[in-house]
Design an enzyme around this catalytic site. Structure first.
Site, PDB file in Angstrom:
ATOM      1  CE  LYS A  14      -2.083  -1.219   3.885  1.00  0.00           C
ATOM      2  NZ  LYS A  14      -1.404  -2.511   4.147  1.00  0.00           N
ATOM      3  NE  ARG A  89      -4.952  -1.079   9.663  1.00  0.00           N
ATOM      4  CZ  ARG A  89      -3.808  -0.736   9.091  1.00  0.00           C
ATOM      5  NH1 ARG A  89      -3.775   0.205   8.191  1.00  0.00           N
ATOM      6  NH2 ARG A  89      -2.724  -1.369   9.399  1.00  0.00           N
ATOM      7  NE  ARG A 124       7.646  -2.351   6.595  1.00  0.00           N
ATOM      8  CZ  ARG A 124       6.326  -2.507   6.576  1.00  0.00           C
ATOM      9  NH1 ARG A 124       5.612  -1.994   5.592  1.00  0.00           N
ATOM     10  NH2 ARG A 124       5.727  -3.161   7.540  1.00  0.00           N
ATOM     11  NE  ARG A 157       5.776  -0.355  10.080  1.00  0.00           N
ATOM     12  CZ  ARG A 157       4.691  -0.492   9.333  1.00  0.00           C
ATOM     13  NH1 ARG A 157       4.672   0.046   8.129  1.00  0.00           N
ATOM     14  NH2 ARG A 157       3.642  -1.140   9.772  1.00  0.00           N
ATOM     15  NE  ARG A 168       1.798  -5.003  11.108  1.00  0.00           N
ATOM     16  CZ  ARG A 168       2.950  -4.801  10.462  1.00  0.00           C
ATOM     17  NH1 ARG A 168       4.086  -5.149  11.025  1.00  0.00           N
ATOM     18  NH2 ARG A 168       2.945  -4.253   9.274  1.00  0.00           N
TER      19      ARG A 168
HETATM   20  P1  AP5 Z   1       4.777  -1.574   2.011  1.00  0.00           P
HETATM   21  O1  AP5 Z   1       4.508  -0.752   0.798  1.00  0.00           O
HETATM   22  O2  AP5 Z   1       5.431  -0.933   3.164  1.00  0.00           O
HETATM   23  O3  AP5 Z   1       3.460  -2.376   2.440  1.00  0.00           O
HETATM   24  P2  AP5 Z   1       2.160  -1.882   3.213  1.00  0.00           P
HETATM   25  O4  AP5 Z   1       0.995  -2.537   2.560  1.00  0.00           O
HETATM   26  O5  AP5 Z   1       2.161  -0.404   3.329  1.00  0.00           O
HETATM   27  O6  AP5 Z   1       2.422  -2.612   4.605  1.00  0.00           O
HETATM   28  P3  AP5 Z   1       2.303  -2.076   6.094  1.00  0.00           P
HETATM   29  O7  AP5 Z   1       3.057  -3.060   6.932  1.00  0.00           O
HETATM   30  O8  AP5 Z   1       2.679  -0.637   6.189  1.00  0.00           O
HETATM   31  O9  AP5 Z   1       0.781  -2.239   6.337  1.00  0.00           O
HETATM   32  P4  AP5 Z   1       0.058  -2.243   7.684  1.00  0.00           P
HETATM   33  O10 AP5 Z   1      -1.325  -2.060   7.219  1.00  0.00           O
HETATM   34  O11 AP5 Z   1       0.317  -3.424   8.520  1.00  0.00           O
HETATM   35  O12 AP5 Z   1       0.762  -1.059   8.516  1.00  0.00           O
HETATM   36  P5  AP5 Z   1       0.378   0.477   8.771  1.00  0.00           P
HETATM   37  O13 AP5 Z   1       1.620   1.255   8.820  1.00  0.00           O
HETATM   38  O14 AP5 Z   1      -0.713   0.910   7.878  1.00  0.00           O
HETATM   39  O15 AP5 Z   1       5.674  -2.815   1.531  1.00  0.00           O
HETATM   40  C1  AP5 Z   1       6.164  -3.746   2.469  1.00  0.00           C
HETATM   41  C2  AP5 Z   1       7.595  -4.149   2.100  1.00  0.00           C
HETATM   42  O16 AP5 Z   1       7.552  -4.868   0.870  1.00  0.00           O
HETATM   43  C3  AP5 Z   1       8.552  -2.982   1.845  1.00  0.00           C
HETATM   44  O17 AP5 Z   1       9.829  -3.358   2.253  1.00  0.00           O
HETATM   45  C4  AP5 Z   1       8.511  -2.787   0.313  1.00  0.00           C
HETATM   46  O18 AP5 Z   1       9.715  -2.256  -0.196  1.00  0.00           O
HETATM   47  C5  AP5 Z   1       8.291  -4.207  -0.154  1.00  0.00           C
HETATM   48  N1  AP5 Z   1       7.466  -4.317  -1.350  1.00  0.00           N
HETATM   49  C6  AP5 Z   1       6.374  -3.576  -1.701  1.00  0.00           C
HETATM   50  N2  AP5 Z   1       5.876  -4.009  -2.868  1.00  0.00           N
HETATM   51  C7  AP5 Z   1       6.669  -5.043  -3.271  1.00  0.00           C
HETATM   52  C8  AP5 Z   1       6.671  -5.915  -4.416  1.00  0.00           C
HETATM   53  N3  AP5 Z   1       5.743  -5.798  -5.378  1.00  0.00           N
HETATM   54  N4  AP5 Z   1       7.619  -6.884  -4.499  1.00  0.00           N
HETATM   55  C9  AP5 Z   1       8.568  -7.009  -3.504  1.00  0.00           C
HETATM   56  N5  AP5 Z   1       8.625  -6.216  -2.419  1.00  0.00           N
HETATM   57  C10 AP5 Z   1       7.677  -5.244  -2.301  1.00  0.00           C
HETATM   58  O19 AP5 Z   1      -0.220   0.372  10.248  1.00  0.00           O
HETATM   59  C11 AP5 Z   1       0.613   0.102  11.348  1.00  0.00           C
HETATM   60  C12 AP5 Z   1      -0.182   0.139  12.633  1.00  0.00           C
HETATM   61  O20 AP5 Z   1      -0.766   1.434  12.802  1.00  0.00           O
HETATM   62  C13 AP5 Z   1      -1.386  -0.815  12.720  1.00  0.00           C
HETATM   63  O21 AP5 Z   1      -1.002  -2.108  13.143  1.00  0.00           O
HETATM   64  C14 AP5 Z   1      -2.263  -0.105  13.755  1.00  0.00           C
HETATM   65  O22 AP5 Z   1      -1.767  -0.270  15.062  1.00  0.00           O
HETATM   66  C15 AP5 Z   1      -2.080   1.352  13.370  1.00  0.00           C
HETATM   67  N6  AP5 Z   1      -3.052   1.841  12.375  1.00  0.00           N
HETATM   68  C16 AP5 Z   1      -2.772   2.307  11.141  1.00  0.00           C
HETATM   69  N7  AP5 Z   1      -3.898   2.654  10.498  1.00  0.00           N
HETATM   70  C17 AP5 Z   1      -4.913   2.401  11.359  1.00  0.00           C
HETATM   71  C18 AP5 Z   1      -6.322   2.535  11.254  1.00  0.00           C
HETATM   72  N8  AP5 Z   1      -6.928   2.997  10.130  1.00  0.00           N
HETATM   73  N9  AP5 Z   1      -7.073   2.166  12.337  1.00  0.00           N
HETATM   74  C19 AP5 Z   1      -6.501   1.721  13.477  1.00  0.00           C
HETATM   75  N10 AP5 Z   1      -5.164   1.549  13.632  1.00  0.00           N
HETATM   76  C20 AP5 Z   1      -4.377   1.890  12.573  1.00  0.00           C
HETATM   77 MG    MG Z   2       2.357   0.905   4.950  1.00  0.00          MG
END
Ligand code: AP5
Ligand code: MG
Length: 210
Positions: A14, A89, A124, A157, A168
């Protein structure tokens, strides 16, 4: 005004795709994960309150996250569109977002398998200063552990351990899959196979939002 919503499991890409859309189309990226990690690193009142929840892999409360998103949407001049990365979410968040009107909404579901999620997340790296996302194996910086954009030392992270990733994924299935189903029922959800080269996936995303 366009609203792109990126759905997908942790590690589905994402943030990576949102960054590319922002760079090409100039739509503002609203990444709730980045916004709350900023609060934690600033040690704000909210940051201190939610730090342990993030580390544990649970979602933070709807009230806090909706407030943070509202401030971001209202605080800046958004001209042509914005990209939601990590929001909504929960069904409660989806209902709150649907009250914010836009001319066109494009929800996109990035589909990946669990094995790929673990591989990607455990390798990552990200830049605390500019937010750019890297991967030691799949998308490394030019210079080892240094951000290509701003020269900062890259970080891992606190929620990227294998144990927390499992948590997660569990939370994602329980809380967020119903939201994806909600958008599917609305009839305009686009589903993409998000396993493959980052740029190949982006070319599919790009064709959808053009
Ligand atoms: P990346 O692009 O970072 O993936 P992502 O989908 O953004 O993954 P996240 O881990 O950020 O998602 P998440 O939903 O768990 O975390 P968030 O920060 O939103 O890619 C991942 C890795 O793969 C990178 O190294 C990248 O380079 C690599 N990659 C990407 N595409 C690739 C490809 N095609 N091929 C190979 N490699 C690739 O949330 C974190 C925390 O915040 C949550 O757990 C929660 O506590 C809180 N939070 C956030 N939003 C909310 C909400 N709306 N409500 C409540 N709590 C929330
Ligand atoms: Mg992310």
């Amino acid at each position: 005004m366009k609203r792109i919503i990126l759905f997908g499991a942790p590690g589905s890409g994402k943030g990576t795709q949102a960054e590319k859309i922002e760079n090409e189309f100039g739509y503002m990226k609203i990444s709730t994960g980045d916004l709350i990690r900023d609060e934690v690193s600033k040690k704000s009142d909210i940051g201190n309150k939610i730090e342990d929840t993030i580390k544990s892999g649970n979602l933070i409360s709807d009230e806090i996250i909706i407030d943070i998103v509202k401030k971001k949407i209202n605080g800046k001049d958004i001209t042509s569109g914005y990209i939601m990365d990590g929001f909504p979410r929960t069904l409660f968040q989806a209902e709150a977002l649907s009250k914010v009107e836009v001319e066109k909404e494009i929800p996109i579901f990035l589909k990946v398998n669990d094995d790929m999620v673990v591989k990607r997340i455990t390798s990552r790296l990200f830049c605390k200063t500019c937010g750019k996302i890297y991967n030691k194996k799949f998308n490394p910086p030019k210079k080892r552990c240094v951000c290509d954009n701003c020269g900062e030392v890259l970080s891992e992270r606190t929620d990227d351990s294998e144990e927390i990733i499992k948590k997660r994924i569990h939370v994602y299935r329980k809380e967020t899959m119903p939201v994806i189903e909600f958008y599917k029922q609305k009839g305009n959800l686009r589903e993409i196979d998000a396993v493959g080269e980052i740029n190949d996936i982006y070319s599919v995303v790009r064709d959808i939002i053009k």
